[in-house]
Design a protein around this motif. Structure first.
Motif, short mmCIF file in Angstrom:
data_model
loop_
_atom_site.label_atom_id
_atom_site.label_comp_id
_atom_site.label_asym_id
_atom_site.label_seq_id
_atom_site.Cartn_x
_atom_site.Cartn_y
_atom_site.Cartn_z
N ASN A 1 0.81 -1.23 0.00
CA ASN A 1 0.00 0.00 0.00
C ASN A 1 0.84 1.28 0.00
O ASN A 1 0.42 2.32 0.51
CB ASN A 1 -0.94 0.03 1.22
CG ASN A 1 -1.93 -1.12 1.21
OD1 ASN A 1 -2.44 -1.50 0.15
ND2 ASN A 1 -2.21 -1.67 2.38
N ILE A 2 2.04 1.22 -0.59
CA ILE A 2 2.85 2.44 -0.73
C ILE A 2 2.36 3.23 -1.93
O ILE A 2 2.28 2.72 -3.05
CB ILE A 2 4.34 2.09 -0.91
CG1 ILE A 2 4.91 1.53 0.39
CG2 ILE A 2 5.13 3.33 -1.32
CD1 ILE A 2 6.37 1.16 0.30
N ASP A 3 2.00 4.47 -1.70
CA ASP A 3 1.51 5.32 -2.78
C ASP A 3 2.63 6.12 -3.44
O ASP A 3 2.60 6.38 -4.64
CB ASP A 3 0.45 6.29 -2.24
CG ASP A 3 -0.78 5.56 -1.72
OD1 ASP A 3 -1.13 4.53 -2.31
OD2 ASP A 3 -1.37 6.02 -0.72
N GLN A 4 3.61 6.52 -2.66
CA GLN A 4 4.67 7.37 -3.19
C GLN A 4 5.99 7.09 -2.48
O GLN A 4 6.04 6.96 -1.27
CB GLN A 4 4.29 8.85 -3.01
CG GLN A 4 5.30 9.82 -3.61
CD GLN A 4 4.85 11.27 -3.45
OE1 GLN A 4 3.77 11.53 -2.91
NE2 GLN A 4 5.66 12.19 -3.91
N LYS A 5 7.04 7.00 -3.25
CA LYS A 5 8.37 6.81 -2.68
C LYS A 5 8.89 8.14 -2.14
O LYS A 5 8.47 9.21 -2.57
CB LYS A 5 9.33 6.26 -3.73
CG LYS A 5 8.99 4.86 -4.20
CD LYS A 5 10.02 4.35 -5.20
CE LYS A 5 9.69 2.94 -5.65
NZ LYS A 5 10.69 2.42 -6.63
N VAL A 6 9.84 8.04 -1.21
CA VAL A 6 10.47 9.25 -0.66
C VAL A 6 11.97 9.17 -0.93
O VAL A 6 12.54 8.08 -1.01
CB VAL A 6 10.23 9.37 0.86
CG1 VAL A 6 8.76 9.61 1.15
CG2 VAL A 6 10.72 8.14 1.59
N SER A 7 12.59 10.33 -1.09
CA SER A 7 14.01 10.36 -1.44
C SER A 7 14.90 10.82 -0.29
O SER A 7 16.06 11.15 -0.50
CB SER A 7 14.22 11.30 -2.64
OG SER A 7 13.79 12.63 -2.32
N ILE A 8 14.35 10.81 0.93
CA ILE A 8 15.13 11.30 2.07
C ILE A 8 16.39 10.48 2.29
O ILE A 8 17.41 11.00 2.77
CB ILE A 8 14.26 11.32 3.34
CG1 ILE A 8 15.00 12.05 4.47
CG2 ILE A 8 13.87 9.91 3.76
CD1 ILE A 8 14.15 12.27 5.70
N ASP A 9 16.37 9.19 1.92
CA ASP A 9 17.55 8.35 2.12
C ASP A 9 18.72 8.76 1.24
O ASP A 9 19.87 8.44 1.54
CB ASP A 9 17.20 6.88 1.87
CG ASP A 9 16.42 6.68 0.59
OD1 ASP A 9 15.55 7.50 0.28
OD2 ASP A 9 16.68 5.68 -0.10
N ASP A 10 18.45 9.50 0.15
CA ASP A 10 19.53 9.99 -0.70
C ASP A 10 20.37 11.04 0.03
O ASP A 10 21.52 11.30 -0.35
CB ASP A 10 18.97 10.62 -1.98
CG ASP A 10 18.43 9.55 -2.93
OD1 ASP A 10 18.91 8.41 -2.88
OD2 ASP A 10 17.53 9.88 -3.73
N PHE A 11 19.79 11.65 1.07
CA PHE A 11 20.48 12.70 1.81
C PHE A 11 20.81 12.29 3.25
O PHE A 11 21.85 12.67 3.78
CB PHE A 11 19.62 13.97 1.83
CG PHE A 11 19.24 14.46 0.46
CD1 PHE A 11 20.14 15.17 -0.31
CD2 PHE A 11 17.99 14.18 -0.07
CE1 PHE A 11 19.81 15.60 -1.59
CE2 PHE A 11 17.64 14.61 -1.34
CZ PHE A 11 18.55 15.33 -2.11
N SER A 12 19.92 11.51 3.86
CA SER A 12 20.14 11.13 5.26
C SER A 12 21.41 10.31 5.44
O SER A 12 22.00 10.31 6.52
CB SER A 12 18.93 10.35 5.79
OG SER A 12 18.75 9.12 5.08
N ARG A 13 21.84 9.61 4.40
CA ARG A 13 23.06 8.80 4.51
C ARG A 13 24.29 9.63 4.84
O ARG A 13 25.26 9.13 5.41
CB ARG A 13 23.30 8.01 3.21
CG ARG A 13 23.34 8.89 1.96
CD ARG A 13 23.66 8.07 0.72
NE ARG A 13 23.30 8.79 -0.49
CZ ARG A 13 23.70 8.44 -1.71
NH1 ARG A 13 24.49 7.39 -1.85
NH2 ARG A 13 23.32 9.12 -2.77
N TYR A 14 24.28 10.91 4.47
CA TYR A 14 25.44 11.77 4.71
C TYR A 14 25.39 12.52 6.04
O TYR A 14 26.37 13.10 6.47
CB TYR A 14 25.59 12.80 3.59
CG TYR A 14 25.72 12.19 2.22
CD1 TYR A 14 26.84 11.44 1.88
CD2 TYR A 14 24.72 12.34 1.26
CE1 TYR A 14 26.97 10.87 0.63
CE2 TYR A 14 24.84 11.77 0.00
CZ TYR A 14 25.97 11.04 -0.31
OH TYR A 14 26.10 10.47 -1.55
#
Length: 253
Positions: A76-89
């Motif tokens: 039931n995921i409607d939309q992906k999020v890109s926070i992991d592209d930045f949180s890793r740093y």
């Protein structure tokens, strides 16, 4: 807007780090560099994480568990999020941000930059080698470079770096860094980009890479700077062009 804000944080952090070092030059003898002492006990956690990930490559039971976890998280995921592209740093950048705001860590700017650079080289080499060797398909089927998770490896390498630099100041800095790292790994699962075994192995590789960097640092520092006092200014500036993230190392004598 979110991307712009995060980039602003990165550049402001780099600016403060540079400004502080322009005023307060690093001057320290090689034998005062503070490192962690090698202990086999330190290999347990990263070893278990990496072992679980590698075991999952051939184990049908673990593969089945991977699918179960993927289906539960991505249901039931409607939309992906890109926070992991930045949180890793965030964990690694936090070391420089804390120092810029007056919270002194274990090592000076030069030495911790060498440690971080060494960790990233070890981690990146290991991750990309394993990706090319294993050819594991990603959960979303987009490519065959799923194992291990590079995002997670970067996050946990930074978390261990933050922990080592500030554990004597407050254990909560390390806890915060590892919380962000765990969140990064969970978002890789949520976005259907990695299996649980990918994330586990990435975490282990990240932690171990930073530990190795600390163990190697006396030798590397001696080779780079010799054994006498050296006055220098150095800092790391992260940059992002919309597709790739790079870390630039600057040094002046």
């Amino acid at each position: 807007m979110r991307t712009t804000a995060l980039l602003a944080v990165f550049y402001i952090t780099g600016f403060f780090s540079y400004a502080q070092n322009s005023i307060e030059k690093d001057s320290i003898a090689i034998d005062t560099v503070k490192n962690i002492t090698f202990s086999y006990k330190q290999l347990i956690i990263p070893g278990v994480l990496i072992g679980y990930g590698v075991w999952g490559i051939e184990s049908g039971q673990i593969k089945s568990f991977n699918f179960q976890i993927r289906n539960k998280i991505t249901d039931n995921i409607d939309q992906k999020v890109s926070i992991d592209d930045f949180s890793r740093y965030v964990p690694a950048v936090s070391v420089y941000a804390l120092n810029a705001f007056g919270v002194k860590g274990k090592n000076n700017m030069r030495d911790r930059s060498v440690i971080l650079g060494t960790s990233l080289i070890i981690m990146t080499t290991t991750v990309f080698t394993l990706k090319n060797v294993t050819n594991i398909e990603r959960p979303d089927g987009t490519s065959n470079d799923s194992f291990p998770s590079g995002h997670t490896a970067v996050a946990f390498a930074g978390a261990e770096f933050l922990y080592q630099e500030y554990k004597d100041v407050s254990i909560w800095y390390g806890i915060a860094g590892y919380t962000v790292a765990v969140g990064t790994g969970l978002f890789r699962l949520y976005n259907n980009r990695h299996w649980l075994t990918d994330v586990a192995a990435g975490a282990g590789i990240g932690i171990l890479s930073t530990k190795i960097a600390y163990w190697m640092n006396p030798y590397i520092t001696r080779k780079l700077f010799g054994s006498k006092e050296i006055k220098s200014t150095s800092y790391i500036m992260p940059s992002y062009n919309g597709r790739q993230f790079t870390i630039c190392y600057f040094k002046t004598f």
